[in-house]
Design a protein around this motif. Structure first.
Motif, PDB file in Angstrom:
ATOM      1  N   ALA A  59       0.823  -1.220   0.000  1.00 53.19           N
ATOM      2  CA  ALA A  59       0.000   0.000   0.000  1.00 53.19           C
ATOM      3  C   ALA A  59       0.853   1.264   0.000  1.00 53.19           C
ATOM      4  N   THR A  60       2.100   1.165   0.482  1.00 51.28           N
ATOM      5  CA  THR A  60       2.983   2.341   0.542  1.00 51.28           C
ATOM      6  C   THR A  60       4.205   2.146  -0.353  1.00 51.28           C
ATOM      7  N   ASN A  61       4.038   1.320  -1.377  1.00 54.96           N
ATOM      8  CA  ASN A  61       5.171   0.954  -2.234  1.00 54.96           C
ATOM      9  C   ASN A  61       5.821   2.153  -2.909  1.00 54.96           C
ATOM     10  N   GLU A  62       5.036   3.178  -3.186  1.00 54.22           N
ATOM     11  CA  GLU A  62       5.576   4.364  -3.836  1.00 54.22           C
ATOM     12  C   GLU A  62       6.106   5.378  -2.827  1.00 54.22           C
ATOM     13  N   ASP A  63       5.872   5.109  -1.546  1.00 59.36           N
ATOM     14  CA  ASP A  63       6.284   6.044  -0.495  1.00 59.36           C
ATOM     15  C   ASP A  63       7.114   5.291   0.537  1.00 59.36           C
ATOM     16  N   ASN A  64       8.431   5.278   0.336  1.00 61.02           N
ATOM     17  CA  ASN A  64       9.309   4.450   1.157  1.00 61.02           C
ATOM     18  C   ASN A  64       9.565   5.001   2.557  1.00 61.02           C
ATOM     19  N   LYS A  65       9.124   6.215   2.856  1.00 56.42           N
ATOM     20  CA  LYS A  65       9.434   6.821   4.148  1.00 56.42           C
ATOM     21  C   LYS A  65       8.757   6.094   5.312  1.00 56.42           C
ATOM     22  N   ASN A  66       7.638   5.395   5.028  1.00 59.60           N
ATOM     23  CA  ASN A  66       6.939   4.677   6.091  1.00 59.60           C
ATOM     24  C   ASN A  66       7.360   3.215   6.220  1.00 59.60           C
ATOM     25  N   ILE A  67       8.194   2.734   5.278  1.00 57.80           N
ATOM     26  CA  ILE A  67       8.553   1.326   5.252  1.00 57.80           C
ATOM     27  C   ILE A  67       9.236   0.887   6.547  1.00 57.80           C
ATOM     28  N   SER A  68      10.140   1.708   7.068  1.00 55.18           N
ATOM     29  CA  SER A  68      10.895   1.338   8.265  1.00 55.18           C
ATOM     30  C   SER A  68       9.978   1.043   9.448  1.00 55.18           C
ATOM     31  N   SER A  69       9.041   1.954   9.712  1.00 48.08           N
ATOM     32  CA  SER A  69       8.132   1.758  10.844  1.00 48.08           C
ATOM     33  C   SER A  69       7.212   0.561  10.619  1.00 48.08           C
ATOM     34  N   ILE A  70       6.805   0.325   9.356  1.00 45.86           N
ATOM     35  CA  ILE A  70       5.958  -0.830   9.026  1.00 45.86           C
ATOM     36  C   ILE A  70       6.703  -2.131   9.319  1.00 45.86           C
ATOM     37  N   VAL A  71       7.959  -2.188   8.869  1.00 46.88           N
ATOM     38  CA  VAL A  71       8.756  -3.410   9.014  1.00 46.88           C
ATOM     39  C   VAL A  71       9.115  -3.668  10.481  1.00 46.88           C
ATOM     40  N   ILE A  72       9.600  -2.647  11.172  1.00 46.38           N
ATOM     41  CA  ILE A  72       9.958  -2.804  12.591  1.00 46.38           C
ATOM     42  C   ILE A  72       8.715  -3.147  13.406  1.00 46.38           C
ATOM     43  N   GLY A  73       7.596  -2.506  13.058  1.00 46.33           N
ATOM     44  CA  GLY A  73       6.331  -2.768  13.744  1.00 46.33           C
ATOM     45  C   GLY A  73       5.810  -4.176  13.502  1.00 46.33           C
ATOM     46  N   ALA A  74       6.291  -4.841  12.449  1.00 48.83           N
ATOM     47  CA  ALA A  74       5.914  -6.235  12.184  1.00 48.83           C
ATOM     48  C   ALA A  74       6.879  -7.200  12.854  1.00 48.83           C
ATOM     49  N   LEU A  75       8.168  -6.864  12.836  1.00 50.12           N
ATOM     50  CA  LEU A  75       9.183  -7.781  13.374  1.00 50.12           C
ATOM     51  C   LEU A  75       9.120  -7.908  14.899  1.00 50.12           C
ATOM     52  N   ILE A  76       8.760  -6.824  15.588  1.00 51.80           N
ATOM     53  CA  ILE A  76       8.712  -6.878  17.055  1.00 51.80           C
ATOM     54  C   ILE A  76       7.643  -7.860  17.551  1.00 51.80           C
ATOM     55  N   PRO A  77       6.364  -7.715  17.146  1.00 46.69           N
ATOM     56  CA  PRO A  77       5.364  -8.680  17.636  1.00 46.69           C
ATOM     57  C   PRO A  77       5.566 -10.090  17.094  1.00 46.69           C
ATOM     58  N   SER A  78       6.015 -10.201  15.827  1.00 44.04           N
ATOM     59  CA  SER A  78       6.211 -11.538  15.258  1.00 44.04           C
ATOM     60  C   SER A  78       7.348 -12.276  15.965  1.00 44.04           C
ATOM     61  N   SER A  79       8.405 -11.540  16.329  1.00 45.47           N
ATOM     62  CA  SER A  79       9.522 -12.163  17.058  1.00 45.47           C
ATOM     63  C   SER A  79       9.081 -12.628  18.436  1.00 45.47           C
ATOM     64  N   LEU A  80       8.276 -11.799  19.103  1.00 45.17           N
ATOM     65  CA  LEU A  80       7.783 -12.142  20.441  1.00 45.17           C
ATOM     66  C   LEU A  80       6.863 -13.355  20.397  1.00 45.17           C
ATOM     67  N   ILE A  81       5.913 -13.349  19.459  1.00 37.59           N
ATOM     68  CA  ILE A  81       4.979 -14.470  19.323  1.00 37.59           C
ATOM     69  C   ILE A  81       5.723 -15.742  18.928  1.00 37.59           C
ATOM     70  N   THR A  82       6.671 -15.603  17.997  1.00 39.42           N
ATOM     71  CA  THR A  82       7.463 -16.750  17.551  1.00 39.42           C
ATOM     72  C   THR A  82       8.241 -17.364  18.704  1.00 39.42           C
ATOM     73  N   PHE A  83       8.810 -16.520  19.554  1.00 38.15           N
ATOM     74  CA  PHE A  83       9.568 -17.006  20.713  1.00 38.15           C
ATOM     75  C   PHE A  83       8.657 -17.804  21.651  1.00 38.15           C
ATOM     76  N   ILE A  84       7.457 -17.275  21.915  1.00 41.96           N
ATOM     77  CA  ILE A  84       6.513 -17.947  22.828  1.00 41.96           C
ATOM     78  C   ILE A  84       6.058 -19.288  22.253  1.00 41.96           C
ATOM     79  N   ILE A  85       5.692 -19.301  20.947  1.00 43.80           N
ATOM     80  CA  ILE A  85       5.219 -20.531  20.311  1.00 43.80           C
ATOM     81  C   ILE A  85       6.338 -21.564  20.231  1.00 43.80           C
ATOM     82  N   THR A  86       7.568 -21.091  19.985  1.00 46.19           N
ATOM     83  CA  THR A  86       8.710 -22.010  19.927  1.00 46.19           C
ATOM     84  C   THR A  86       8.928 -22.693  21.272  1.00 46.19           C
ATOM     85  N   ILE A  87       8.776 -21.924  22.360  1.00 49.56           N
ATOM     86  CA  ILE A  87       8.893 -22.500  23.704  1.00 49.56           C
ATOM     87  C   ILE A  87       7.781 -23.533  23.935  1.00 49.56           C
ATOM     88  N   LEU A  88       6.559 -23.199  23.550  1.00 49.54           N
ATOM     89  CA  LEU A  88       5.434 -24.131  23.698  1.00 49.54           C
ATOM     90  C   LEU A  88       5.660 -25.391  22.866  1.00 49.54           C
TER      91      LEU A  88
END
Length: 278
Positions: free
Chosen positions: A71-100
């Motif tokens: 959705a923001t492919n033509e506007d790269n200024k928001n990409i960083s926050s989008i990516v970091i905002g995805a990696l933080i929760p996914s890393s946390l959830i992945t860690f919890i599920i991996t432990i389970l």
């Protein structure tokens, strides 16, 4: 010009499908050549638990980041926050599920009545963590509409798995430990994806923006999570169900045939990947 790009991108991605098919056949034949059908059965049961658990790890965030980046492919200024905002929760959830996943290994192997499955699940744990994070990173590649790179990374995943499998099989590693090939291949793919995306993304964003995207990814991801989960279950539940009632040897015979059905499903996935960013 656009039609030429589409044709070339399609050639790349259907070539990756051919590599997937050949690699899948190669994986099955390598295990049968160096080991036996029982090893193949336990291997595919471990992979089935691995794929299902990875969907829980992603929690649909890989779909959310794909949508948001596209959705923001033509506007790269928001990409960083989008990516970091995805990696933080996914890393946390992945860690919890991996432990389970680790905690439930004995229960799952007892249900499947297979000690080799228990050993294999322990060796595939690092692969589960990196595979789940890689799905988010590949979602970024797909969202950026970098279809040739998507094809290359998908092909590389299969080639790394069969490459490591050949190395370990030729060196007579215990058959129960073979799922470790996913841990090696996914960790290496993670490093490659990170280097590539590091050239495209400035890893800097405001805390407020990151928190906004964390909430949005979780909200959007959880809404579409169930459909993805059911699709993966549909392609894996048969192997797991047969594993409950039959031996590893019989599961091995069945899973070899089931692989071809999954290959046909991938024909549709290629087209889905093309239309997702659009």
């Amino acid at each position: 010009m656009r039609s030429n790009k589409l044709i070339i991108d399609l050639i790349f991605n259907y070539s990756s499908l051919i590599i997937f098919a050949l690699s899948g056949i190669g994986i099955n034949l390598l295990i049968l050549f160096y080991y036996d059908t029982s090893t193949l059965g336990s291997f595919n049961q471990v992979v089935s638990t691995y794929i299902v658990a990875s969907m829980l790890c992603c929690a649909g965030i890989n779909t959310s980041v794909l949508r948001s980046v596209a959705a923001t492919n033509e506007d790269n200024k928001n990409i960083s926050s989008i990516v970091i905002g995805a990696l933080i929760p996914s890393s946390l959830i992945t860690f919890i599920i991996t432990i389970l996943y680790k905690i439930l290994i004995n229960n799952i192997s007892n249900l499947l009545n297979s000690v080799p499955v228990s050993i294999g699940m322990n060796y595939i744990i690092p692969g589960l963590f990196f595979f789940s994070i890689n799905k988010v990173l590949i979602g970024i590649v797909n969202g950026k509409n970098r279809m040739r790179f998507l094809a290359i990374y998908q092909s590389l995943r299969y080639l790394l798995v069969i490459g490591f499998l050949y190395i370990f099989s030729a060196n007579k590693i215990d058959g129960e430990k073979l799922p470790v090939v996913f841990s090696y291949s996914e960790s290496l793919l993670f490093l490659i994806l990170l280097v590539d995306l590091n050239c495209l993304i400035v890893w800097k964003a405001k805390r407020k923006e990151i928190l906004y995207w964390c909430k949005l990814h979780l909200s959007y991801g959880l809404k579409c999570f169930l459909s993805g989960m059911l699709i993966e279950l549909n392609s894996r539940v048969d192997v797991l169900m047969i594993g409950i009632f039959l031996s590893d040897k019989e599961v091995g015979i069945y899973s070899f045939a089931a692989f071809f059905a999954e290959g046909f499903y991938q024909l549709i996935v290629i087209l889905q990947n093309f239309y997702n960013p659009i």
